[in-house]
Design an enzyme around this catalytic site. Structure first.
Site, PDB file in Angstrom:
ATOM      1  N   CYS A  46      19.796 -80.650   7.554  1.00  0.00           N
ATOM      2  CA  CYS A  46      18.196 -81.238   7.224  1.00  0.00           C
ATOM      3  C   CYS A  46      17.586 -80.989   8.463  1.00  0.00           C
ATOM      4  O   CYS A  46      17.875 -80.763   9.454  1.00  0.00           O
ATOM      5  CB  CYS A  46      18.381 -82.579   7.158  1.00  0.00           C
ATOM      6  SG  CYS A  46      16.595 -83.343   7.346  1.00  0.00           S
ATOM      7  N   TYR A  91       7.954-104.449   7.141  1.00  0.00           N
ATOM      8  CA  TYR A  91       7.889-105.186   6.112  1.00  0.00           C
ATOM      9  C   TYR A  91       7.824-106.446   6.511  1.00  0.00           C
ATOM     10  O   TYR A  91       7.663-106.760   7.758  1.00  0.00           O
ATOM     11  CB  TYR A  91       9.172-104.772   5.258  1.00  0.00           C
ATOM     12  CG  TYR A  91       9.074-103.477   4.672  1.00  0.00           C
ATOM     13  CD1 TYR A  91       8.187-103.024   3.806  1.00  0.00           C
ATOM     14  CD2 TYR A  91      10.105-102.431   5.112  1.00  0.00           C
ATOM     15  CE1 TYR A  91       7.993-101.595   3.241  1.00  0.00           C
ATOM     16  CE2 TYR A  91      10.051-101.011   4.804  1.00  0.00           C
ATOM     17  CZ  TYR A  91       9.127-100.533   3.717  1.00  0.00           C
ATOM     18  OH  TYR A  91       8.713 -99.656   3.347  1.00  0.00           O
TER      19      TYR A  91
HETATM   20  S1  SF4 Z   1      13.062 -82.384   2.242  1.00  0.00           S
HETATM   21 FE1  SF4 Z   1      13.841 -84.157   3.662  1.00  0.00          FE
HETATM   22  S2  SF4 Z   1      16.091 -84.059   3.621  1.00  0.00           S
HETATM   23 FE2  SF4 Z   1      15.313 -82.179   2.868  1.00  0.00          FE
HETATM   24  S3  SF4 Z   1      15.400 -80.829   4.837  1.00  0.00           S
HETATM   25 FE3  SF4 Z   1      13.125 -81.976   4.378  1.00  0.00          FE
HETATM   26  S4  SF4 Z   1      13.401 -83.609   5.728  1.00  0.00           S
HETATM   27 FE4  SF4 Z   1      15.654 -82.855   5.297  1.00  0.00          FE
END
Ligand code: SF4
Ligand SMILES: Cc1cc2nc3c(=O)[nH]c(=O)nc-3n(C[C@H](O)[C@H](O)[C@H](O)COP(=O)(O)O)c2cc1C
Length: 379
Positions: A342, A174
């Protein structure tokens, strides 16, 4: 609590006590209204993460200079006083849960999309910020000073809106990062060339922000400590650049990568938990300031070990908070088998927001905004 004690120790920074060491890092969501106002859906989303035990939430990048500095499909704004009331509603809601809240202030520079802002994007120089990217227009000195003032005004608005701190985004390709990086800055005036000159824009912003918010309000900075690109800033370069920020920066949020090295910035799934903590440790060792480390941190054992062994003061969780807002509570209560980890697939979150212009979703969390309510639904 027992095993993960280190994560649940408070830390005071400039009279602001952050109740634990778990930080939700800023993540653009596309939940904002198209006016730039925070939506009620948005407030629910952040409240879920506060209820889940985050110590500090850093709200996603908000625009300080509209339209030139805007980023994303719908983005929060703090360039006008009219955004204060709804932001106050957010901070009031979050404070009910003993969570501190900061907001990230940003100007997108060459990362803005010409068709969305109806003008040629601006930058330090006429160098694109990614391979094949559009050529931006170099800012004049007057424009640079006017943007510095806009950061200060936005920081003051954040303070009035009840935020506990602000974060100045100096990374991720940015505008500030475009000044810091030799890949996007070939200016020959006092804003280009040496470390001191490339750091001047950020340093002026930090001084102006401090002037606006006073001595008892923490300022965080987020940096791309290693740009992981040939010719870009390395960790050694960043340690030099940070010399010019250390006076005003109270917490250093150590990220990495630019747009062309996005696999390190929004970590690919093959990178192990905490793989880039060495960057934060190097900053901490040199400047003796609290640091946040981030990057695929999902395993509570890794997170706790980082804080316990003083490699970093805070662990930043980005996508893990999207996947499971209750990560901190579950860790604190030893309910590790209940954590929805995640999987770093980048489909629901980054894929939706950046690739498809949709609000974020998550592959493994059926309800990013409403928490556990979906469990009551009958099909
Ligand atoms: S969509 Fe994003 S937050 Fe959800 S598991 Fe996949 S990487 Fe992780
Ligand atoms: C959808 C999405 C939006 C993001 N937006 C921002 C942002 O607004 N500002 C920022 O500094 N980083 C942003 N990031 C980076 C995250 O804050 C975080 O540093 C990165 O995802 C790595 O941490 P993690 O592995 O815990 O997710 C974003 C990441 C994602 C997935």
């Amino acid at each position: 609590m027992g095993k993960f004690n280190s994560l649940f120790q408070p830390l005071e920074v400039r009279r602001c006590t952050i109740p634990n060491r778990i930080v939700m890092t800023p993540m653009g969501t596309n939940f904002a209204e198209n006016t730039g106002e925070m939506s009620f859906l948005h407030i629910d989303y952040y409240e879920q993460r506060a209820q889940g035990g985050a110590g500090l939430i850093i709200v996603e990048n908000a625009c300080v200079d509209y339209p030139a500095g805007s980023n994303g499909t719908t983005q929060l704004r703090l360039d006008l006083d009219s955004y204060i009331p709804r932001m106050f509603k957010l901070t009031e809601t979050i404070h009910k849960h003993d969570t501190k809240i900061a907001v990230q202030l940003n100007h997108a520079g060459a990362s803005a999309v010409a068709e969305r802002i109806n003008m040629q994007p601006v930058s330090a120089s006429d160098l694109p910020n990614k391979k094949g990217g559009a050529i931006p227009r170099p800012l004049t000195k007057d424009e640079i000073y006017s943007i510095v003032e806009n950061y200060a005004k936005a920081a003051k608005r954040a303070q009035i809106a009840g935020f506990d701190a602000v974060e100045i985004h100096c990374g991720h390709s940015y505008l500030i990062s475009q000044f810091l990086s030799p890949l996007t800055n070939n200016r020959t005036d006092e804003f280009g060339g040496s470390y001191e000159n490339r750091a001047r824009f950020a340093s002026l912003i930090l001084k102006a922000v401090r002037e606006a918010v006073g001595p008892f309000f923490p300022i965080l900075i987020r940096i791309s400590a290693d740009e992981f690109l040939p010719g870009g800033n390395t960790l050694e370069d960043t340690l030099q650049l940070l010399e010019y920020f250390q006076e005003e920066a109270d917490i250093i949020d150590v990220s990495c990568g630019l747009v062309d090295s996005i696999q390190y910035q929004i970590d690919a799934n093959y990178l192990k938990d905490g793989w880039r903590t060495y960057l934060a440790t190097a900053v901490k060792e040199k400047f003796n300031k609290p640091v946040i480390t981030v990057g695929n941190i999902r395993d509570p054992k890794v997170a706790n070990e980082i804080v316990e062994s003083e490699q970093a003061d805070f662990i930043g969780l980005g996508r893990q908070f999207v996947a499971d807002p209750q990560w901190p509570l579950k860790v604190k209560e030893g309910r590790l088998d209940e954590i929805r980890k995640c999987i770093s697939c980048n489909i629901g979150c980054s894929g939706h927001r950046i690739g498809l212009n949709r609000p974020i979703r998550c592959t493994i969390n059926p309800s990013v905004n409403e928490g556990e309510a979906y469990k009551n639904q009958k099909v």
